[in-house]
Design a protein around this motif. Structure first.
Motif, PDB file in Angstrom:
ATOM      1  N   THR A   5      54.689   9.114  93.376  1.00 15.81           N
ATOM      2  CA  THR A   5      55.165   8.805  92.029  1.00 15.81           C
ATOM      3  C   THR A   5      55.810   7.439  91.977  1.00 15.81           C
ATOM      4  OG1 THR A   5      57.313   9.821  92.453  1.00 15.81           O
ATOM      5  CG2 THR A   5      55.603  11.235  91.526  1.00 15.81           C
ATOM      6  N   ALA A   6      55.730   6.884  90.789  1.00 15.91           N
ATOM      7  CA  ALA A   6      56.402   5.620  90.511  1.00 15.91           C
ATOM      8  C   ALA A   6      57.017   5.752  89.138  1.00 15.91           C
ATOM      9  CB  ALA A   6      55.408   4.460  90.544  1.00 15.91           C
ATOM     10  N   LEU A   7      58.147   5.140  88.939  1.00 15.55           N
ATOM     11  CA  LEU A   7      58.864   5.321  87.692  1.00 15.55           C
ATOM     12  C   LEU A   7      59.426   3.997  87.221  1.00 15.55           C
ATOM     13  CD1 LEU A   7      60.158   7.196  85.571  1.00 15.55           C
ATOM     14  CD2 LEU A   7      62.077   7.505  87.128  1.00 15.55           C
ATOM     15  N   ALA A   8      59.209   3.732  85.946  1.00 12.54           N
ATOM     16  CA  ALA A   8      59.787   2.533  85.345  1.00 12.54           C
ATOM     17  C   ALA A   8      60.514   2.969  84.088  1.00 12.54           C
ATOM     18  CB  ALA A   8      58.691   1.528  84.990  1.00 12.54           C
ATOM     19  N   VAL A   9      61.754   2.615  83.968  1.00 13.86           N
ATOM     20  CA  VAL A   9      62.548   3.011  82.826  1.00 13.86           C
ATOM     21  C   VAL A   9      63.143   1.773  82.182  1.00 13.86           C
ATOM     22  CG1 VAL A   9      64.551   4.330  82.040  1.00 13.86           C
ATOM     23  CG2 VAL A   9      63.139   5.216  83.888  1.00 13.86           C
ATOM     24  N   VAL A  10      62.999   1.683  80.866  1.00 20.39           N
ATOM     25  CA  VAL A  10      63.625   0.610  80.112  1.00 20.39           C
ATOM     26  C   VAL A  10      64.904   1.162  79.529  1.00 20.39           C
ATOM     27  CG1 VAL A  10      63.361  -0.971  78.174  1.00 20.39           C
ATOM     28  CG2 VAL A  10      61.402  -0.420  79.625  1.00 20.39           C
ATOM     29  N   ALA A  11      65.992   0.489  79.732  1.00 21.81           N
ATOM     30  CA  ALA A  11      67.294   1.001  79.319  1.00 21.81           C
ATOM     31  C   ALA A  11      67.364   1.181  77.815  1.00 21.81           C
ATOM     32  CB  ALA A  11      68.392   0.022  79.767  1.00 21.81           C
ATOM     33  N   ARG A  21      70.977  13.871  71.289  1.00 19.86           N
ATOM     34  CA  ARG A  21      70.111  14.420  72.324  1.00 19.86           C
ATOM     35  C   ARG A  21      70.168  13.535  73.556  1.00 19.86           C
ATOM     36  NH1 ARG A  21      63.570  14.920  72.237  1.00 19.86           N
ATOM     37  NH2 ARG A  21      63.814  12.677  72.217  1.00 19.86           N
ATOM     38  N   GLU A  22      70.516  14.122  74.690  1.00 18.99           N
ATOM     39  CA  GLU A  22      70.597  13.335  75.917  1.00 18.99           C
ATOM     40  C   GLU A  22      69.196  13.011  76.433  1.00 18.99           C
ATOM     41  OE1 GLU A  22      72.967  15.174  78.862  1.00 18.99           O
ATOM     42  OE2 GLU A  22      74.785  15.220  77.638  1.00 18.99           O
ATOM     43  N   ALA A  23      69.088  11.858  77.055  1.00 17.85           N
ATOM     44  CA  ALA A  23      67.806  11.452  77.617  1.00 17.85           C
ATOM     45  C   ALA A  23      67.570  12.185  78.935  1.00 17.85           C
ATOM     46  CB  ALA A  23      67.802   9.939  77.834  1.00 17.85           C
ATOM     47  N   ASP A  24      66.477  12.912  79.004  1.00 18.76           N
ATOM     48  CA  ASP A  24      66.123  13.618  80.236  1.00 18.76           C
ATOM     49  C   ASP A  24      64.885  12.959  80.832  1.00 18.76           C
ATOM     50  OD1 ASP A  24      65.731  15.350  82.313  1.00 18.76           O
ATOM     51  OD2 ASP A  24      65.136  17.070  81.072  1.00 18.76           O
ATOM     52  N   ARG A  25      65.072  11.769  81.403  1.00 20.43           N
ATOM     53  CA  ARG A  25      63.935  11.042  81.952  1.00 20.43           C
ATOM     54  C   ARG A  25      63.389  11.721  83.209  1.00 20.43           C
ATOM     55  NH1 ARG A  25      63.317   9.165  77.104  1.00 20.43           N
ATOM     56  NH2 ARG A  25      64.089   7.053  76.702  1.00 20.43           N
ATOM     57  N   ALA A  26      64.262  12.327  83.966  1.00 17.19           N
ATOM     58  CA  ALA A  26      63.794  13.046  85.150  1.00 17.19           C
ATOM     59  C   ALA A  26      62.902  14.214  84.748  1.00 17.19           C
ATOM     60  CB  ALA A  26      64.980  13.539  85.976  1.00 17.19           C
ATOM     61  N   GLY A  27      63.241  14.855  83.618  1.00 17.25           N
ATOM     62  CA  GLY A  27      62.414  15.947  83.125  1.00 17.25           C
ATOM     63  C   GLY A  27      61.039  15.471  82.707  1.00 17.25           C
ATOM     64  N   LEU A  28      60.962  14.299  82.096  1.00 13.73           N
ATOM     65  CA  LEU A  28      59.666  13.726  81.737  1.00 13.73           C
ATOM     66  C   LEU A  28      58.839  13.451  82.993  1.00 13.73           C
ATOM     67  CD1 LEU A  28      60.716  11.211  78.930  1.00 13.73           C
ATOM     68  CD2 LEU A  28      59.305  13.259  78.626  1.00 13.73           C
ATOM     69  N   HIS A  51      66.459   6.855  72.574  1.00 17.22           N
ATOM     70  CA  HIS A  51      67.105   6.299  73.748  1.00 17.22           C
ATOM     71  C   HIS A  51      66.421   5.029  74.260  1.00 17.22           C
ATOM     72  CE1 HIS A  51      69.588   9.892  74.008  1.00 17.22           C
ATOM     73  NE2 HIS A  51      68.484  10.613  73.893  1.00 17.22           N
ATOM     74  N   GLY A  52      65.290   4.678  73.707  1.00 13.63           N
ATOM     75  CA  GLY A  52      64.569   3.504  74.167  1.00 13.63           C
ATOM     76  C   GLY A  52      63.170   3.857  74.615  1.00 13.63           C
ATOM     77  N   VAL A  53      62.716   3.204  75.653  1.00 14.66           N
ATOM     78  CA  VAL A  53      61.344   3.379  76.140  1.00 14.66           C
ATOM     79  C   VAL A  53      61.376   3.835  77.593  1.00 14.66           C
ATOM     80  CG1 VAL A  53      59.116   2.244  76.537  1.00 14.66           C
ATOM     81  CG2 VAL A  53      60.547   1.540  74.599  1.00 14.66           C
ATOM     82  N   TRP A  54      60.609   4.877  77.874  1.00 19.33           N
ATOM     83  CA  TRP A  54      60.434   5.346  79.252  1.00 19.33           C
ATOM     84  C   TRP A  54      58.971   5.243  79.627  1.00 19.33           C
ATOM     85  CZ3 TRP A  54      57.350   9.286  81.180  1.00 19.33           C
ATOM     86  CH2 TRP A  54      57.554   9.637  82.530  1.00 19.33           C
ATOM     87  N   ARG A  55      58.720   4.717  80.796  1.00 21.59           N
ATOM     88  CA  ARG A  55      57.360   4.661  81.310  1.00 21.59           C
ATOM     89  C   ARG A  55      57.345   5.272  82.702  1.00 21.59           C
ATOM     90  NH1 ARG A  55      58.126  -0.712  79.260  1.00 21.59           N
ATOM     91  NH2 ARG A  55      57.141  -0.902  77.203  1.00 21.59           N
ATOM     92  N   GLY A  56      56.360   6.105  82.956  1.00 22.12           N
ATOM     93  CA  GLY A  56      56.274   6.732  84.265  1.00 22.12           C
ATOM     94  C   GLY A  56      54.846   6.863  84.721  1.00 22.12           C
ATOM     95  N   THR A  57      54.674   7.013  86.027  1.00 16.52           N
ATOM     96  CA  THR A  57      53.357   7.262  86.605  1.00 16.52           C
ATOM     97  C   THR A  57      53.471   8.351  87.660  1.00 16.52           C
ATOM     98  OG1 THR A  57      53.457   5.713  88.472  1.00 16.52           O
ATOM     99  CG2 THR A  57      52.825   4.798  86.334  1.00 16.52           C
ATOM    100  N   SER A  58      52.326   8.943  87.986  1.00 18.16           N
ATOM    101  CA  SER A  58      52.291   9.945  89.030  1.00 18.16           C
ATOM    102  C   SER A  58      50.906   9.941  89.659  1.00 18.16           C
ATOM    103  CB  SER A  58      52.604  11.329  88.446  1.00 18.16           C
ATOM    104  OG  SER A  58      52.701  12.302  89.462  1.00 18.16           O
ATOM    105  N   ARG A 265      51.320   1.444  75.997  1.00 16.80           N
ATOM    106  CA  ARG A 265      52.152   0.632  75.094  1.00 16.80           C
ATOM    107  C   ARG A 265      51.410   0.311  73.815  1.00 16.80           C
ATOM    108  NH1 ARG A 265      51.683  -4.381  73.435  1.00 16.80           N
ATOM    109  NH2 ARG A 265      53.504  -5.548  72.723  1.00 16.80           N
ATOM    110  N   ASP A 266      50.177  -0.139  73.950  1.00 16.35           N
ATOM    111  CA  ASP A 266      49.422  -0.553  72.774  1.00 16.35           C
ATOM    112  C   ASP A 266      49.104   0.620  71.860  1.00 16.35           C
ATOM    113  OD1 ASP A 266      49.514  -3.114  73.706  1.00 16.35           O
ATOM    114  OD2 ASP A 266      47.342  -3.375  73.920  1.00 16.35           O
ATOM    115  N   LEU A 267      48.814   1.775  72.429  1.00 18.25           N
ATOM    116  CA  LEU A 267      48.534   2.940  71.596  1.00 18.25           C
ATOM    117  C   LEU A 267      49.763   3.340  70.792  1.00 18.25           C
ATOM    118  CD1 LEU A 267      46.309   5.151  73.932  1.00 18.25           C
ATOM    119  CD2 LEU A 267      45.581   3.630  72.082  1.00 18.25           C
TER     120      LEU A 267
END
Length: 363
Positions: A5-11, A21-28, A51-58, A265-267
């Motif tokens: 896995t790789a994870l990129a999070v934008v604050a 609502r709290e941000a649950d990025r780990a859940g995503l 909360h902003g933008v979250w980007r993740g990969t797996s 992003r574009d979609l």
């Protein structure tokens, strides 16, 4: 097997810190990992919320490697191309250059046997009854499928393959049946109206104005430019089915029904612009959200679904065989999710994808 896995999070911006609502990025990320575990080679997603933008990969970008999926990677979006084309068609309607109730015969004389009774609206919402040309082509796992990989197809010859078969139903407008032929016809109508190809119109009206820098209409080019995960198809070889790297393909076989390449992003950016009224006047956006047949959840190139928390989201999904994509947004654009995966064809990923979409929208 444990997914890489790789994870990129934008604050999140400061204004979002006090959101209820709290941000649950780990859940995503866990939900995205589940998508890979359910039967994907790799997956990537972008979620936009208060909360902003979250980007993740797996998973991995390529079989037999440990190379992570590029978080900004490109992929073939399949039928999400239809939503872009539908937006162009409706812009032409708004300009008075085309009418939803124009018949196919008006613009494409002699092309469709039922063209005198089939309207632009019916092509857009899949109530034309036109036979789906994809059903005339070899499909995986048939080895013959590999034989059409590099061929350049024209919309005319693909439509001819479709009309050689009887309609799925008659008369036009009486039922719903998804058909890629409808959008090949719409691509030809756009060319007749504007004097430019549908790809040029999508670029001129949508891709460039919205600065969709990762989105291209490849035409006949087999390449996916820039970083991207590899895609595979299952092919029967002897008594075994093997995954064959099918990343490179002449996309003219999909044409106006599904050739586009894009990014998460574009979609998200496109659907935010569409649902936000930047691309169409309100009455035409309402037309997009009106089903052609009662009980269906597909309007004029736009689909919708209800999440587990009862929030309705609008967008579309696409299946380009080697890539499967979902992109949905709340009507107020406050929450958006786009996810793309490369299927491994060893399990049904739908439940895992639905869980990810629900997590992104519902929290």
């Amino acid at each position: 097997m444990t997914a890489t896995t790789a994870l990129a999070v934008v604050a999140a911006p400061a204004a979002a810190v006090a959101a209820p609502r709290e941000a649950d990025r780990a859940g995503l990320q866990r939900r995205l990992d589940d998508v890979v575990a359910a039967g994907s080679v790799g997956a990537l997603a972008e979620v936009r919320d208060e909360h902003g933008v979250w980007r993740g990969t797996s998973g991995v970008a390529e079989l037999d490697t440990t190379r992570p999926v590029p978080v900004h990677g490109r992929f073939r979006v399949g039928s999400i191309t239809k939503t872009f084309l539908a937006a162009v068609v409706l812009q032409l309607v708004g300009e008075g250059r085309l009418r939803l109730d124009d018949t196919v015969e008006t613009w494409l004389p002699g092309v469709l046997p039922a063209g005198h009774h089939t309207t632009v609206r019916q092509l857009l919402n899949h109530t034309s009854g036109s036979y789906d040309y994809l059903r005339t082509l070899p499909m995986p796992p048939a080895p013959d499928f590999l034989g059409i990989r590099w061929r350049t197809w024209t919309a005319t010859e693909l439509i001819q393959r479709a009309v050689a078969n009887p309609p799925t139903f008659e008369p036009p407008g009486s039922a719903y049946a998804y058909s890629n032929t409808n959008y090949l016809l719409l691509g030809q109508i756009v060319e007749e109206v504007t004097g430019r190809s549908y790809g040029e119109e999508v670029e001129r009206r949508l891709i460039r104005p919205l600065r969709l820098r990762g989105t291209v209409m490849p035409g006949t080019s087999p390449w996916i430019p820039g970083p991207h995960p590899h895609g595979y198809v299952p092919i029967l070889r002897g008594s075994e089915t093997q995954l064959v790297d099918y990343t490179e393909i002449n996309p003219s076989v999909m044409g106006a029904s599904g050739e586009m390449i894009s990014t998460t992003r574009d979609l998200n950016r496109f659907f935010a612009a569409l649902l936000g009224g930047r691309l169409l006047p309100g009455h035409l956006l309402d037309e997009m959200r009106t089903p052609g047949v009662e009980g269906r959840r597909y309007g004029l190139g736009l689909a919708w679904r209800d999440t587990s928390c009862g929030i309705r989201v609008y967008g579309n999904d696409g299946d380009a065989l080697t890539y499967q994509v979902w992109s949905f947004s709340t009507s107020d654009r406050h929450r958006q999710v786009s996810v793309a995966l490369t299927p491994a064809f060893r399990g049904d990923v739908d439940d895992a994808v639905n869980a990810l979409l629900n997590k992104a929208i519902c929290g």
